[in-house]
Write a protein that holds these residues in place. Structure first.
Motif: not given
Length: 395
Positions: A32-49
């Motif tokens: 989330a820090h590198v992209l940058p993006a909110a942690e909630v948005h990065v956490a969506l990667a689990l559901a997307i996967y």
């Protein structure tokens, strides 16, 4: 290729598909820090996967019947490897999530072929035992993946996690090229796959068993979606500390899977599945009580979750074996359909859980209790289905 070799290859494939779920979790904050993006948005990667895993499963089942297991498995591994290698080059969260979707597509094909390989080799209680080995692989992947992901992040950065997944996929492809798969009788191509799947899903004994396994699986997905922020946020765990949690989780799942291997033939599949679903509900209930009355103790979150994992490891392989044996159509279709249902349910549950993400544990615990309760209802329906079949056969 003998049954032992088949089981080893199936477990290796399942491990690779499932490790993609958990290996990145300790790095959510860093990504989330590198992209940058909110942690909630990065956490969506689990559901997307998980959405990606669900999408190709029905197609994978029909292609596996038409072209054989090996070509489909190799193609799925190639997609998985390419997507994994490309993820570190993501320059924003949209690209990251898109590549995770493609990675999930490959993982879905790999996962369904792993289950089909086990289904080809075993039946009845032996099928439950074989699937329990896949279950062990599943949770070892979740635990070791989480731990290994934290080590790779600390040592080389989060990008190394995905490069490692790509290398693993290529390595398995090289092994598969040297293995000869048995020749299977191909199905009648005149029968459309969607008609076969429709006939299976309308069959109550299959549907109830498949739903029981998927709802319990959803408890694990919900925890993996919410736990990083709860433990790394509210309790200020480091990535390494969160990674270490993978070991007790793996031990709990391993213990439950070993229980299935040892006692399923003696105790009966439906009885053990009921025990497992009940333990999942009890674990979720203790999580809720701990979050309400002792919210400052992390141990009252992760220890009850380990109990739930223990129960799910008992019920999940049995639910798969019962669903497959009760299906009205033979072949890989029932296993592919149950896999599709489980991944779709997991994706939906993961999406709901991502909306509940906070530093408080009680919303997660309530969701887990609802899912476990619904699983218990489905197990009860499985018992009713079995009793109805006995009455019909006795007439």
């Amino acid at each position: 290729m003998n049954n032992t070799t088949t089981l080893a290859l199936a477990c290796s494939a399942a491990f690779l598909a499932q490790v993609g779920i958990s290996s990145y979790l300790p790095a959510v904050t860093a990504i989330a820090h590198v992209l940058p993006a909110a942690e909630v948005h990065v956490a969506l990667a689990l559901a997307i996967y998980l959405v990606g895993m669900a999408l190709p499963m029905l197609l994978g089942g029909s292609l596996g019947e038409r072209f054989g297991r090996k070509p489909v498995l190799l193609a799925a591994l190639a997609v998985y490897a390419l997507a994994s290698a490309a993820i570190p080059s993501a320059f924003n969260v949209e690209t990251f999530l898109s590549l995770r979707l493609i990675q999930g597509l490959g993982a879905g094909g790999v996962s369904v072929m792993a289950r089909v390989l086990v289904r080809d080799s075993f039946r009845g209680a032996l099928l439950a035992k074989g699937l329990s080995w896949l279950g062990m692989t599943f949770v070892v992947a979740l635990g070791i993946g989480q731990f290994a992901g934290s080590l790779l992040q600390v040592a080389f950065g989060w990008e190394a996690i995905f490069y490692g997944l790509a290398i693993g996929a290529v390595g398995l492809m090289l092994v598969l090229h040297r293995v000869t798969f048995p020749t299977l009788v191909k199905v009648d191509s005149q029968v459309r796959a969607w008609r076969i799947y429709a006939a299976i899903v309308r069959h109550p004994p299959f549907l109830h068993a498949a739903l029981a396994g998927g709802l319990g699986y959803g408890v694990i997905i919900a925890f993996n979606t919410c736990a990083p922020l709860i433990l790394q946020g509210r309790f200020e765990w480091s990535a390494a500390q969160y990674g270490w949690l993978g070991w007790p989780i793996s031990a709990a799942y391993l213990a439950g899977a070993l229980m299935v291997n040892r006692f399923v033939a003696r105790a009966g599949r439906l009885r053990m599945m009921g025990w497992g679903a009940a333990l999942v509900w009890v674990g979720a209930a203790v999580m809720l009580l701990g979050s309400l009355f002792a919210s400052g103790l992390a141990i009252l979150l992760w220890v009850p979750y380990c109990l739930a994992v223990f129960g799910q490891s008992m019920s999940y392989p049995i639910s798969l074996s019962v669903a497959n044996d009760e299906a009205p159509v033979s072949g890989s279709y029932a296993m592919a359909l149950s896999g599709f249902m489980h991944q779709l349910m997991a994706a939906l549950i993961g999406g709901v859980a991502s909306l509940l993400v906070s530093q408080q544990a009680w919303p997660l615990a309530i969701l887990c209790m609802v899912l476990a309760g619904a699983a218990c209802v489905c197990v009860a329906r499985c018992h009713a289905d079995q009793n109805a079949l006995r009455k019909i056969s006795s007439i």
